[in-house]
Scaffold this motif. Structure first.
Motif, PDB file in Angstrom:
ATOM      1  N   MET A   1       1.077  -1.362   0.144  1.00  0.00           N
ATOM      2  CA  MET A   1       0.114  -0.026   0.116  1.00  0.00           C
ATOM      3  C   MET A   1       1.053   1.313   0.012  1.00  0.00           C
ATOM      4  O   MET A   1       1.940   1.206   0.674  1.00  0.00           O
ATOM      5  CB  MET A   1      -1.028   0.014   1.187  1.00  0.00           C
ATOM      6  N   ASN A   2       0.388   2.217  -0.630  1.00  0.00           N
ATOM      7  CA  ASN A   2       1.033   3.500  -0.480  1.00  0.00           C
ATOM      8  C   ASN A   2       0.144   4.559   0.040  1.00  0.00           C
ATOM      9  O   ASN A   2      -0.666   4.990  -0.129  1.00  0.00           O
ATOM     10  CB  ASN A   2       1.084   4.168  -2.068  1.00  0.00           C
ATOM     11  N   ILE A   3       0.580   4.979   1.243  1.00  0.00           N
ATOM     12  CA  ILE A   3      -0.099   5.786   2.261  1.00  0.00           C
ATOM     13  C   ILE A   3       0.744   7.049   2.469  1.00  0.00           C
ATOM     14  O   ILE A   3       1.857   7.301   2.573  1.00  0.00           O
ATOM     15  CB  ILE A   3      -0.234   5.233   3.609  1.00  0.00           C
ATOM     16  N   HIS A   4      -0.071   8.109   1.985  1.00  0.00           N
ATOM     17  CA  HIS A   4       0.555   9.339   2.281  1.00  0.00           C
ATOM     18  C   HIS A   4      -0.543  10.273   3.142  1.00  0.00           C
ATOM     19  O   HIS A   4      -1.635  10.375   3.209  1.00  0.00           O
ATOM     20  CB  HIS A   4       0.121  10.444   0.882  1.00  0.00           C
ATOM     21  N   VAL A   5       0.217  10.802   4.149  1.00  0.00           N
ATOM     22  CA  VAL A   5      -0.219  11.523   5.357  1.00  0.00           C
ATOM     23  C   VAL A   5      -0.035  12.875   5.490  1.00  0.00           C
ATOM     24  O   VAL A   5       1.385  13.248   5.075  1.00  0.00           O
ATOM     25  CB  VAL A   5      -0.036  10.711   6.538  1.00  0.00           C
ATOM     26  N   PHE A   6      -1.001  13.967   5.577  1.00  0.00           N
ATOM     27  CA  PHE A   6      -0.655  15.096   5.530  1.00  0.00           C
ATOM     28  C   PHE A   6      -1.154  15.947   6.693  1.00  0.00           C
ATOM     29  O   PHE A   6      -2.081  15.651   7.320  1.00  0.00           O
ATOM     30  CB  PHE A   6      -1.200  15.805   4.059  1.00  0.00           C
ATOM     31  N   ALA A   7      -0.552  17.090   7.198  1.00  0.00           N
ATOM     32  CA  ALA A   7      -0.913  17.906   8.175  1.00  0.00           C
ATOM     33  C   ALA A   7      -2.323  18.524   8.052  1.00  0.00           C
ATOM     34  O   ALA A   7      -2.779  18.838   9.094  1.00  0.00           O
ATOM     35  CB  ALA A   7       0.230  18.901   8.532  1.00  0.00           C
ATOM     36  N   SER A   8      -2.590  18.786   6.820  1.00  0.00           N
ATOM     37  CA  SER A   8      -3.861  19.575   6.614  1.00  0.00           C
ATOM     38  C   SER A   8      -4.691  19.019   5.462  1.00  0.00           C
ATOM     39  O   SER A   8      -4.073  18.456   4.507  1.00  0.00           O
ATOM     40  CB  SER A   8      -3.648  20.840   6.474  1.00  0.00           C
ATOM     41  N   TYR A   9      -6.054  19.299   5.519  1.00  0.00           N
ATOM     42  CA  TYR A   9      -7.010  18.769   4.225  1.00  0.00           C
ATOM     43  C   TYR A   9      -6.282  19.607   3.026  1.00  0.00           C
ATOM     44  O   TYR A   9      -6.304  19.158   1.836  1.00  0.00           O
ATOM     45  CB  TYR A   9      -8.253  19.666   4.596  1.00  0.00           C
ATOM     46  N   ASP A  10      -5.775  20.843   3.127  1.00  0.00           N
ATOM     47  CA  ASP A  10      -5.529  21.718   2.042  1.00  0.00           C
ATOM     48  C   ASP A  10      -3.986  20.778   1.286  1.00  0.00           C
ATOM     49  O   ASP A  10      -3.819  20.926   0.270  1.00  0.00           O
ATOM     50  CB  ASP A  10      -4.924  23.054   2.306  1.00  0.00           C
ATOM     51  N   MET A  12      -3.165  17.989   1.609  1.00  0.00           N
ATOM     52  CA  MET A  12      -3.781  16.599   1.090  1.00  0.00           C
ATOM     53  C   MET A  12      -4.285  16.943  -0.457  1.00  0.00           C
ATOM     54  O   MET A  12      -4.007  16.361  -1.250  1.00  0.00           O
ATOM     55  CB  MET A  12      -4.720  15.996   2.028  1.00  0.00           C
ATOM     56  N   SER A  13      -5.195  17.925  -0.337  1.00  0.00           N
ATOM     57  CA  SER A  13      -5.936  18.063  -1.472  1.00  0.00           C
ATOM     58  C   SER A  13      -4.766  18.524  -2.745  1.00  0.00           C
ATOM     59  O   SER A  13      -4.694  17.982  -3.964  1.00  0.00           O
ATOM     60  CB  SER A  13      -6.792  19.568  -1.425  1.00  0.00           C
ATOM     61  N   LYS A  14      -3.788  19.288  -2.495  1.00  0.00           N
ATOM     62  CA  LYS A  14      -2.630  19.821  -3.330  1.00  0.00           C
ATOM     63  C   LYS A  14      -1.977  18.719  -4.019  1.00  0.00           C
ATOM     64  O   LYS A  14      -1.539  18.520  -4.959  1.00  0.00           O
ATOM     65  CB  LYS A  14      -1.892  20.778  -2.814  1.00  0.00           C
ATOM     66  N   SER A  15      -1.577  17.682  -3.022  1.00  0.00           N
ATOM     67  CA  SER A  15      -1.049  16.503  -3.240  1.00  0.00           C
ATOM     68  C   SER A  15      -1.683  15.613  -4.188  1.00  0.00           C
ATOM     69  O   SER A  15      -1.056  15.026  -5.356  1.00  0.00           O
ATOM     70  CB  SER A  15      -0.363  15.746  -1.850  1.00  0.00           C
ATOM     71  N   ILE A  16      -3.003  15.406  -3.917  1.00  0.00           N
ATOM     72  CA  ILE A  16      -3.901  14.616  -4.868  1.00  0.00           C
ATOM     73  C   ILE A  16      -4.060  15.125  -6.178  1.00  0.00           C
ATOM     74  O   ILE A  16      -3.839  14.298  -7.418  1.00  0.00           O
ATOM     75  CB  ILE A  16      -5.405  14.359  -4.155  1.00  0.00           C
ATOM     76  N   GLY A  36     -18.185  12.564  -6.396  1.00  0.00           N
ATOM     77  CA  GLY A  36     -18.852  13.679  -5.823  1.00  0.00           C
ATOM     78  C   GLY A  36     -18.419  13.782  -4.310  1.00  0.00           C
ATOM     79  O   GLY A  36     -17.750  12.627  -3.773  1.00  0.00           O
ATOM     80  N   GLY A  37     -19.007  14.631  -3.610  1.00  0.00           N
ATOM     81  CA  GLY A  37     -18.773  14.593  -2.158  1.00  0.00           C
ATOM     82  C   GLY A  37     -17.757  15.980  -1.733  1.00  0.00           C
ATOM     83  O   GLY A  37     -17.248  16.447  -2.371  1.00  0.00           O
ATOM     84  N   ASN A  38     -17.700  16.070  -0.335  1.00  0.00           N
ATOM     85  CA  ASN A  38     -16.958  17.003   0.268  1.00  0.00           C
ATOM     86  C   ASN A  38     -15.677  16.830   0.046  1.00  0.00           C
ATOM     87  O   ASN A  38     -14.578  17.919  -0.090  1.00  0.00           O
ATOM     88  CB  ASN A  38     -17.306  17.368   1.493  1.00  0.00           C
ATOM     89  N   THR A  39     -15.127  15.421   0.410  1.00  0.00           N
ATOM     90  CA  THR A  39     -13.631  15.375   0.301  1.00  0.00           C
ATOM     91  C   THR A  39     -12.943  15.970  -0.962  1.00  0.00           C
ATOM     92  O   THR A  39     -11.805  16.244  -0.700  1.00  0.00           O
ATOM     93  CB  THR A  39     -13.382  13.878   0.563  1.00  0.00           C
ATOM     94  N   PRO A  40     -13.483  15.556  -2.076  1.00  0.00           N
ATOM     95  CA  PRO A  40     -12.581  15.987  -3.206  1.00  0.00           C
ATOM     96  C   PRO A  40     -12.672  17.422  -3.766  1.00  0.00           C
ATOM     97  O   PRO A  40     -11.912  17.910  -4.768  1.00  0.00           O
ATOM     98  CB  PRO A  40     -13.025  15.086  -4.436  1.00  0.00           C
ATOM     99  N   LEU A  41     -13.357  18.001  -2.980  1.00  0.00           N
ATOM    100  CA  LEU A  41     -13.747  19.534  -3.453  1.00  0.00           C
ATOM    101  C   LEU A  41     -12.320  20.402  -3.518  1.00  0.00           C
ATOM    102  O   LEU A  41     -12.072  21.056  -4.495  1.00  0.00           O
ATOM    103  CB  LEU A  41     -14.665  20.203  -2.402  1.00  0.00           C
ATOM    104  N   ARG A  45     -10.783  22.074  -6.922  1.00  0.00           N
ATOM    105  CA  ARG A  45     -10.441  23.571  -7.075  1.00  0.00           C
ATOM    106  C   ARG A  45      -9.049  23.725  -7.657  1.00  0.00           C
ATOM    107  O   ARG A  45      -8.524  24.726  -8.160  1.00  0.00           O
ATOM    108  CB  ARG A  45     -10.678  24.166  -5.705  1.00  0.00           C
ATOM    109  N   GLU A  46      -7.913  22.739  -7.013  1.00  0.00           N
ATOM    110  CA  GLU A  46      -6.762  22.759  -7.198  1.00  0.00           C
ATOM    111  C   GLU A  46      -6.522  22.453  -8.857  1.00  0.00           C
ATOM    112  O   GLU A  46      -5.720  23.133  -9.689  1.00  0.00           O
ATOM    113  CB  GLU A  46      -5.803  21.820  -6.500  1.00  0.00           C
ATOM    114  N   LEU A  47      -7.202  21.702  -9.376  1.00  0.00           N
ATOM    115  CA  LEU A  47      -7.118  21.311 -10.881  1.00  0.00           C
ATOM    116  C   LEU A  47      -7.582  22.355 -11.634  1.00  0.00           C
ATOM    117  O   LEU A  47      -7.032  22.583 -12.662  1.00  0.00           O
ATOM    118  CB  LEU A  47      -7.988  20.077 -11.225  1.00  0.00           C
ATOM    119  N   VAL A  48      -8.644  23.199 -11.210  1.00  0.00           N
ATOM    120  CA  VAL A  48      -9.093  23.872 -12.126  1.00  0.00           C
ATOM    121  C   VAL A  48      -8.271  25.343 -12.156  1.00  0.00           C
ATOM    122  O   VAL A  48      -7.718  25.853 -13.239  1.00  0.00           O
ATOM    123  CB  VAL A  48     -10.556  24.831 -11.446  1.00  0.00           C
TER     124      VAL A  48
END
Length: 244
Positions: A1-10, A12-16, A36-41, A45-48
């Motif tokens: 498994m490839n597990i990536h843990v981040f200090a914040s949601y932001d 994490m979102s940038k890395s994804i 859909g859902g809140n997690t990928p939001l 926004r980073e992709l846009v």
């Protein structure tokens, strides 16, 4: 498994988002499934932002919808389609010809499952799928107890999903069924990204990556995927044994 843990949601979102960008640069005509859902939001926004800056081009990619509430469609605020069109497809200028979504209002939902299956089978398999993690461990609408041998299918929603799902709607909705890609589509995808954030997901994260591989915790099946990448913020990862 490839597990990536981040200090914040932001973070994490940038890395994804960067992971998706890197993948698309390698395969610009990829077949992609996004939730859909809140997690990928934050990721969207980073992709846009990246696309508007010219750092990534989605014009050759094809998109397949992960799931939808049965009885709801793009015009229904709170539906998966409405969310993705509003947050991603319209801002990116994605053409309708690039998007394949379940029609969850169709009279023949079995035919809708076959139609979406055929889109994927013509391509071979999904190239990239991003998934959120339900508090009950579901992936898409693959609910606890689901068969790992399904392709697209209609399913009765778990009571947890019915309750949690109300957060997407301004008024109470009767949510009974979902239409979804199956676990077999997920497991045949060339790359899987699973994301979870916040303390409410901590127990599900622990069971998904350290518990038994079992249909009662659908996300646990990703332990056996050869190219699954798990992205968590530290709050979601807090209950994992040996968590840093």
């Amino acid at each position: 498994m490839n597990i990536h843990v981040f200090a914040s949601y932001d973070e994490m979102s940038k890395s994804i988002a960067q992971s998706i960008i890197d993948f698309l640069r390698e395969k610009p005509n990829a077949l992609i499934c996004l939730p859909g859902g809140n997690t990928p939001l934050g990721t969207y926004r980073e992709l846009v932002t990246a696309a508007k800056a010219g750092r990534i081009d989605f014009s050759r990619a094809t998109f397949v919808g992960l799931d939808e509430w049965v009885g709801l469609g793009i015009e229904d605020e709170g539906s998966c389609q409405h969310f993705l069109y509003h947050e991603l497809f319209h801002p990116l200028g994605i053409k309708e010809s690039q998007i394949h979504f379940f029609d969850a209002k169709a009279d023949d939902l079995a035919a809708e499952c076959r139609r979406i299956d055929e889109v994927i089978f013509r391509h071979g398999s999904l190239d990239l799928i991003m998934l959120g993690l339900g508090v009950n461990g579901h992936l898409g609408f693959n609910e606890p107890g689901v068969s790992f041998e399904n392709y697209s299918h209609v399913i009765d929603l778990d009571n947890v999903t019915k309750t949690v799902g109300q957060k997407y709607f301004k008024e109470q909705k009767e949510l009974t069924q979902g239409i979804t890609l199956g676990i077999k589509h997920i497991m045949e995808a060339k790359k899987v990204i699973l994301a979870a954030d916040g303390p409410k997901k901590a127990e599900a994260v622990q069971r998904a990556i350290q518990g038994e591989v079992t249909p009662s915790m659908p996300a646990s099946v990703l332990q056996t995927h050869p190219n699954a990448h798990f992205f968590f913020d530290k709050l979601a990862y807090a209950k994992v044994e040996g968590a840093r």
